[in-house]
Design an enzyme around this catalytic site. Structure first.
Site, PDB file in Angstrom:
ATOM      1  N   ASP A 123     -70.936 -29.700-106.088  1.00  0.00           N
ATOM      2  CA  ASP A 123     -71.543 -28.583-105.358  1.00  0.00           C
ATOM      3  C   ASP A 123     -71.867 -28.956-103.915  1.00  0.00           C
ATOM      4  O   ASP A 123     -72.915 -28.591-103.391  1.00  0.00           O
ATOM      5  CB  ASP A 123     -72.795 -28.078-106.091  1.00  0.00           C
ATOM      6  N   ASN A 155     -76.808 -27.345 -99.656  1.00  0.00           N
ATOM      7  CA  ASN A 155     -77.344 -28.359-100.571  1.00  0.00           C
ATOM      8  C   ASN A 155     -77.601 -29.698 -99.894  1.00  0.00           C
ATOM      9  O   ASN A 155     -77.811 -30.709-100.556  1.00  0.00           O
ATOM     10  CB  ASN A 155     -76.405 -28.562-101.764  1.00  0.00           C
ATOM     11  N   LYS A 211     -71.999 -28.558-100.216  1.00  0.00           N
ATOM     12  CA  LYS A 211     -71.955 -27.471 -99.229  1.00  0.00           C
ATOM     13  C   LYS A 211     -73.192 -27.605 -98.349  1.00  0.00           C
ATOM     14  O   LYS A 211     -74.157 -28.280 -98.738  1.00  0.00           O
ATOM     15  CB  LYS A 211     -71.926 -26.098 -99.921  1.00  0.00           C
ATOM     16  N   LYS A 267     -89.178 -27.667-108.673  1.00  0.00           N
ATOM     17  CA  LYS A 267     -88.174 -26.685-109.079  1.00  0.00           C
ATOM     18  C   LYS A 267     -88.662 -26.084-110.389  1.00  0.00           C
ATOM     19  O   LYS A 267     -88.955 -26.816-111.341  1.00  0.00           O
ATOM     20  CB  LYS A 267     -86.833 -27.394-109.270  1.00  0.00           C
ATOM     21  N   THR A 319     -68.957 -23.311-105.530  1.00  0.00           N
ATOM     22  CA  THR A 319     -69.002 -22.209-104.575  1.00  0.00           C
ATOM     23  C   THR A 319     -67.556 -21.907-104.181  1.00  0.00           C
ATOM     24  O   THR A 319     -66.818 -22.842-103.851  1.00  0.00           O
ATOM     25  CB  THR A 319     -69.828 -22.675-103.352  1.00  0.00           C
ATOM     26  N   ASP A 351     -79.937 -30.364-105.385  1.00  0.00           N
ATOM     27  CA  ASP A 351     -79.359 -29.421-106.355  1.00  0.00           C
ATOM     28  C   ASP A 351     -78.206 -30.035-107.148  1.00  0.00           C
ATOM     29  O   ASP A 351     -77.038 -29.905-106.807  1.00  0.00           O
ATOM     30  CB  ASP A 351     -78.900 -28.110-105.695  1.00  0.00           C
ATOM     31  N   THR A 396     -84.830 -20.041-103.458  1.00  0.00           N
ATOM     32  CA  THR A 396     -84.713 -19.338-104.740  1.00  0.00           C
ATOM     33  C   THR A 396     -83.266 -19.390-105.196  1.00  0.00           C
ATOM     34  O   THR A 396     -82.348 -19.511-104.385  1.00  0.00           O
ATOM     35  CB  THR A 396     -85.125 -17.850-104.633  1.00  0.00           C
ATOM     36  N   GLY A 397     -83.090 -19.313-106.508  1.00  0.00           N
ATOM     37  CA  GLY A 397     -81.744 -19.323-107.070  1.00  0.00           C
ATOM     38  C   GLY A 397     -81.664 -18.289-108.173  1.00  0.00           C
ATOM     39  O   GLY A 397     -82.586 -17.496-108.357  1.00  0.00           O
ATOM     40  N   THR A 398     -80.579 -18.321-108.924  1.00  0.00           N
ATOM     41  CA  THR A 398     -80.344 -17.311-109.952  1.00  0.00           C
ATOM     42  C   THR A 398     -81.429 -17.318-111.013  1.00  0.00           C
ATOM     43  O   THR A 398     -81.849 -16.279-111.488  1.00  0.00           O
ATOM     44  CB  THR A 398     -78.991 -17.593-110.655  1.00  0.00           C
TER      45      THR A 398
END
Length: 319
Positions: A133, A138, A135, A39, A168, A151, A18-20
């Protein structure tokens, strides 16, 4: 695979992230029985959070990319409530989970994943795409244990430089924090942070508060973990260079300079791209639609997003 253009052609099985303003679910195509990841983004939230351009960028960029270490976008569509993007289902889970379980990775494990990322970044940059992004959350593992970058919400086609503050906190390059305008060099900085985090078990710039993190990044002070192999440390130092014109990966030989670093002296880069190297971690996967490698998420009634008006829906006419 014939494109499915409505959500009715898919059985939604389970939320795997889940994301924002959205979630990623495992689904199954009714006709073929293929497992896929979808998604799902609520249009009302995308607009409210001013993410329209990011979401369109993600779709357009992924539609043009084809690479063994990047998640494949199969198709995309929308209705009056949601935007949908359908991808390969990468069943091994996030590299983040394996790193947290291990504490830190041995040097050889870190080197394997770094090599696959270097090859993926080299490809993205050759397509004028900056990822922005990188990290462990991802990076997904496929069932054999190879990486897939996922992502692309922050990814951008670069003509020159861009000024958006995104990413991030622990992984942001100094030039992003200073709003100086940034380019693909930020991905090489983030790679330095990632290599450090894989080998030490925590990122090089760390603080409870994001501003504390930014101060440390701008000061460039790293408290080196004593676990770090000296040759890996040399690579990290060359990636975490404040002046991006002197940052490894961003000089005239590009990714080639990273590949030639002595940490990779035993690496056959052709074998990397052909997935001939033996992955250090092979995920436990019983069947194609296995979700054991993802966390459990509450299956909130996600279909509750309101329908948007015609003008809002028209923002995504080509989606």
């Amino acid at each position: 695979m014939e494109p499915a253009h409505t959500i009715d052609q898919l059985d939604i099985i389970k939320t795997i992230g889940t994301g924002t303003f959205g979630r990623v679910c495992l689904c199954r195509e009714k006709e073929t029985g293929d497992y896929l990841a979808i998604k799902i983004l609520a249009i009302s939230d995308v607009i409210r959070l001013k993410q329209v351009e990011h979401v369109k960028n993600e779709k357009e960029i992924l539609a043009d990319l084809k690479h063994p270490f990047i998640v494949n976008l199969w198709w995309h569509f929308h209705d009056s409530c949601y935007l949908y993007m359908v991808f390969d289902y990468v069943c091994g889970g996030e590299l983040f989970s394996y790193l947290r379980n291990a504490g830190r990775f041995p040097c050889s494990t870190g080197m394997f994943y770094t090599a696959e990322i270097v090859v993926a970044l080299e490809y993205l940059h050759s397509q004028s795409v900056v990822y922005r992004d990188l990290k462990p959350e991802n990076l997904l593992l496929d069932k054999e244990g190879h990486l897939k970058m996922t992502d692309f919400g922050f990814a951008k086609k670069l003509t020159d430089r861009t000024w958006t503050l995104c990413g991030t906190p622990e992984y942001l390059a100094p030039e992003i924090i200073q709003s100086k305008g940034h380019n693909k060099a930020v991905d090489w900085w983030a790679l330095g942070v990632l290599v450090y985090e894989m080998l030490a078990g925590y990122p090089p710039f760390f603080d409870k508060n994001p501003f504390g993190i930014y101060e440390k990044i701008l000061a460039g002070k790293i408290e080196w973990s004593h676990h770090l192999d000296p040759i890996a440390k040399d690579l990290i130092k060359k990636l975490l260079v404040q002046d991006r014109t002197k940052r490894l990966g961003n000089m005239k030989n590009g990714a080639e300079d990273v590949k030639r670093h002595r940490w990779f002296k035993s690496m056959d880069w052709n074998d990397v791209i052909l997935k001939k190297l033996k992955p250090p971690i092979v995920p436990c996967v019983r069947f194609e639609g296995d979700t054991r490698n993802f966390d459990n998420y509450p299956e909130a009634e996600w279909k509750a997003a309101p329908a948007v008006g015609e003008n809002e829906e028209n923002l995504f006419a080509d989606f």
